[in-house]
Each structure stands twice: as structure tokens, then as C-alpha cells.
Design a protein around this motif. Structure first.
Motif, PDB file in Angstrom:
ATOM      1  N   HIS A  54       0.810  -1.200   0.004  1.00 23.90           N
ATOM      2  CA  HIS A  54      -0.205  -0.017  -0.131  1.00 23.90           C
ATOM      3  C   HIS A  54       0.893   1.286   0.154  1.00 23.90           C
ATOM      4  CE1 HIS A  54      -3.230  -2.746   1.401  1.00 23.90           C
ATOM      5  NE2 HIS A  54      -2.274  -3.224   2.137  1.00 23.90           N
ATOM      6  N   PHE A  55       0.386   2.366  -0.629  1.00 21.85           N
ATOM      7  CA  PHE A  55       1.122   3.555  -0.789  1.00 21.85           C
ATOM      8  C   PHE A  55       0.256   4.615  -0.096  1.00 21.85           C
ATOM      9  CE2 PHE A  55       4.012   3.258  -5.105  1.00 21.85           C
ATOM     10  CZ  PHE A  55       4.496   2.111  -4.528  1.00 21.85           C
ATOM     11  N   ALA A  56       0.850   5.390   0.747  1.00 27.19           N
ATOM     12  CA  ALA A  56       0.168   6.592   1.346  1.00 27.19           C
ATOM     13  C   ALA A  56       1.148   7.649   1.643  1.00 27.19           C
ATOM     14  CB  ALA A  56      -0.322   5.837   2.669  1.00 27.19           C
ATOM     15  N   LYS A  57       0.563   8.685   2.038  1.00 26.99           N
ATOM     16  CA  LYS A  57       1.249  10.085   2.617  1.00 26.99           C
ATOM     17  C   LYS A  57       0.848  10.352   4.122  1.00 26.99           C
ATOM     18  CE  LYS A  57       1.975  13.407  -0.364  1.00 26.99           C
ATOM     19  NZ  LYS A  57       1.615  14.295  -1.224  1.00 26.99           N
ATOM     20  N   HIS A  58       1.894  10.779   4.686  1.00 26.09           N
ATOM     21  CA  HIS A  58       1.724  11.315   6.249  1.00 26.09           C
ATOM     22  C   HIS A  58       2.736  12.017   6.595  1.00 26.09           C
ATOM     23  CE1 HIS A  58      -0.031  10.160  10.263  1.00 26.09           C
ATOM     24  NE2 HIS A  58       1.302  10.165  10.518  1.00 26.09           N
ATOM     25  N   ASN A  59       2.384  13.044   7.027  1.00 27.02           N
ATOM     26  CA  ASN A  59       3.008  13.983   7.656  1.00 27.02           C
ATOM     27  C   ASN A  59       3.988  14.523   6.739  1.00 27.02           C
ATOM     28  OD1 ASN A  59       1.776  14.281  10.146  1.00 27.02           O
ATOM     29  ND2 ASN A  59       3.462  13.040  11.184  1.00 27.02           N
ATOM     30  N   GLY A  60       3.501  14.638   5.254  1.00 22.44           N
ATOM     31  CA  GLY A  60       4.364  15.096   4.291  1.00 22.44           C
ATOM     32  C   GLY A  60       5.287  14.184   3.636  1.00 22.44           C
ATOM     33  N   LYS A  61       5.150  12.931   4.029  1.00 27.62           N
ATOM     34  CA  LYS A  61       6.195  11.895   3.643  1.00 27.62           C
ATOM     35  C   LYS A  61       5.401  10.723   2.872  1.00 27.62           C
ATOM     36  CE  LYS A  61      10.312  13.233   5.371  1.00 27.62           C
ATOM     37  NZ  LYS A  61      11.826  13.232   4.671  1.00 27.62           N
TER      38      LYS A  61
END
Length: 382
Positions: free
Chosen positions: A311-318
């Protein structure tokens, strides 16, 4: 497998130096042409019988995973509207398959070796051309072209005084390059338009030799073309017949992206769109490979894993990749990580995106500054 040999011609190629690009430094000599009875009594039978079986059984992908795959399927090229008989390579092979005497077979094999000697890079070794029927399935013969390079620094055990004796012109079945015609794409089924070529080296001798044979594109190139076509179709559906600056910019962006060897995440499509497009590709080839690099970490898997266990995701700009599975497996390079008791994902997420880049830490060290987690100066002496 039950092979019955019809004819076999054995040639030896000599070059000035290990590899010669000048035709003046090359020469060949015909040693012998055997019929079926001669072959049965020859030492070549024990040397080659197993090799013929390996060649026929050797697996080959129509679209290999790399352009440098050692085994490929070649197809005779013809102009639109023309038949196989218009291809020069096919005609030469077919004349060999139709040979009805040793002298006739030798005459055509001599012609074939002369053509091979004109290729860009030829090494010394044995060149063997054989015509053999696989009685298990067919009445028509297979044509085999085998090239065995000379083995350097070969010695045999001699008597008690000299111990070893140098062997000149030694060859080995270990790295034989081969052409099989016709290609048997499944047991009992031949394709007379196709041949199977095997050359486990960087020098493409046989591809240079067969000037009128084409090869299927490697799988990454085929899949890449399909993905680009999907994006163009998406743009066409999105804009319909509208012509605008925005549409032109999107098309140009696709061209730049497709032509780049190293590509970033584009963030053009939703999760659902990507999964739908991936499913169409996986349906064609379930074991389609999928790899990427995030930061300095490379991940390899299957395209079918995306959206399922990758799974790809974004979190806190990363950017974040989550890989799920029932268990870890470690092999080489033992490390303390194998002793870890993993935290819950909810405990890890708040940390993502909060660490400073390594170059900032290095700059602090260069300035002689060390700071604690609460920001206080922790420079030595403590």
C-alpha cells in the motif's frame, strides 16, 4: 526423448586472438560430416545427445523480463503480403532440412559457416550443424546449430612423471550457444515461422548472423507501452474533443514521463483507477514483476500485490509504503532487527515525517552542536 540423427557437420573456427573483428584473421576447417550410422559410432553421440534434449526442453518466454535474456524466440521477417519463402535465413535453413545426402548437407553447411564467419565478432571454437528427427512427436527434422567456444587453460591428467598435459582446442558442453529450428512452443506443436536461440553471453553472435530474424520486445517495454496507451486513453476520455492548453500540457507531461529512465510518483490517478489498470495487466501475466525505490530502500514484488499487500500512502508530508504479511523471513546479513518486538502501526505513524534530514544533523555536528530531543544544547563536555 528419442532423437534420430540424419546428418551432422563438424567445423572448427580459428581466429587470431581470443576475439577477432577482422575477417583476415579468421579461418575455419571442416573436420567431418556424419550420417546417422556414423553418429551412432562417434564420440559425439555421448557429448551431444543430452545437449539436444536440453535445447528442446529449455524454457523460453515470448516476452522475456530483460532485453539480455539468454534464450529468445526469433521470428522470420517478411514484407507484408509475402510468404516465408521470401526470407533468406528461412531459405537457408529449409535447404538444410531438405538435404537428402551427406554431400548435399555438407555443401549447404559450408555455405552457412561462411556466412557466420562474416559476423561482427567471432570466437574460435567448434561449430556443429545437425539435422535430427524427434521421433517422439514428429516425422520432420529439427535443425540444430551449436557453437562451443574454446576453453582456456585446460589440462588433463597425464602419467606419473608429467602429471598433467595441456589440451589444445578443448571445448565444453557447459556454455554451448544454440539455435533450434523450428520452435516447439508446446509438446507436439511446431511453428515454422519461429526458431529458438540461446546464447548466454553479451556478444550476440547469432543475432548478428541471423539478419532477417526479429525478436519479441522484452516484457518491461511491452507493459510500458500499454501503460502509456492507458494514460493517453484516459486523457482522450477526460477531454473528449476539446482542444486546450491544459490538454496539450498533460500530453506533453506524459511524453516526458514515459521517456524518463528514472521516474517519480506522478499522483495523477486515484487508488481505484490504478487498481483497475493494474488488474488489466495482471490478467495478461499474473506473475508480472513490480519494483520501486523509496528513499534508499528497494522493494520487489508482483504487480498483483499492489493494493492487496503493498500500500502507498502519505503521512506528515512523507511518502509511506505499508507491506503486510503473515511473517518476516531473513536470510543473509544477520542483524539485531531480527530480535525486534514490533510496535503497533498506530505508534509508528506519529513518528513519520518528524525526523530531521540527515544533512541537517551533519550540519549541527560540523558546527560542534549537539541537541537533546527537547532542543537543549547538549554539546560536549556534558
Amino acid at each position: 526423448m528419442d532423437f534420430r540423427m540424419h546428418y551432422l557437420s563438424f567445423f572448427v573456427i580459428h581466429t587470431d586472438g581470443e576475439q577477432s573483428t577482422a575477417s583476415s584473421g579468421r579461418r575455419f576447417k571442416h573436420y567431418q560430416t556424419l550420417d546417422g550410422d556414423d553418429y551412432e559410432q562417434s564420440e559425439l553421440k555421448s557429448f551431444l545427445d543430452d545437449e539436444f534434449i536440453r535445447i528442446v526442453k529449455r524454457k523460453v518466454e515470448r516476452n522475456p523480463n530483460t532485453a539480455n535474456a539468454p534464450t529468445k524466440i526469433g521470428r522470420f521477417m517478411v514484407e507484408p503480403g509475402y510468404e516465408l519463402g521470401s526470407n533468406q535465413n528461412y531459405n537457408l535453413f529449409q535447404r538444410l532440412r531438405d538435404a537428402d545426402s551427406k554431400d548435399r548437407f555438407l555443401g549447404i553447411t559450408d555455405e552457412l559457416v561462411r556466412i557466420y564467419m562474416d559476423t561482427s565478432a567471432v570466437r574460435g571454437g567448434a561449430f556443429i550443424i545437425a539435422l535430427s528427427t524427434l521421433n517422439t512427436y514428429f516425422n520432420e527434422p529439427f535443425l540444430f546449430l551449436l557453437k562451443c567456444d574454446f576453453e582456456p587453460k585446460i589440462a588433463r591428467i597425464s602419467d606419473e612423471r608429467s602429471l598433467i598435459a595441456q589440451v589444445d582446442m578443448a571445448i565444453s558442453a557447459r556454455s554451448i550457444k544454440s539455435i533450434q529450428y523450428p520452435h516447439m512452443h508446446e509438446e507436439g506443436s511446431l511453428d515454422h515461422w519461429e526458431l529458438k536461440i540461446h546464447q548466454a553471453s553479451h556478444a550476440r553472435y547469432f543475432e548478428d548472423f541471423l539478419k532477417y530474424v526479429s525478436y519479441e520486445k522484452p516484457l518491461p517495454e511491452v507493459i510500458g507501452e500499454q501503460v502509456v496507451e492507458m494514460v493517453h486513453q484516459y486523457i482522450a476520455d477526460k477531454w473528449q474533443d476539446e482542444t486546450s492548453t491544459e490538454r496539450s500540457e498533460e500530453v506533453n507531461a506524459v511524453e516526458v514521463w514515459a521517456a524518463s529512465e528514472k521516474r517519480d510518483l506522478q499522483e495523477w490517478w486515484s487508488q481505484e483507477q490504478v487498481e483497475h489498470a493494474s488488474a488489466a495487466l495482471v490478467e495478461q501475466k499474473p506473475d508480472l514483476p513490480f519494483s520501486f525505490k523509496l528513499g534508499g530502500v528497494t522493494v520487489k514484488g508482483l504487480l498483483s500485490d499492489f493494493g492487496d499487500s503493498i500500500h502507498f500512502a502519505k503521512h506528515n508530508g512523507k511518502y509511506v509504503v505499508v507491506i503486510e504479511g503473515d511473517g518476516f523471513q531473513f536470510e543473509k546479513g544477520m542483524s539485531p532487527v531480527e530480535l525486534l518486538q514490533p510496535r503497533e502501526l498506530s505508534e509508528v505513524l506519529p513518528i513519520i515525517g518528524t525526523s530531521r534530514p540527515a544533512e541537517e544533523d551533519a550540519a549541527d555536528i560540523d558546527r560542534g552542536g549537539y541537541r537533546t530531543s527537547d532542543g537543549e544544547d547538549d554539546s560536549p563536555p556534558w
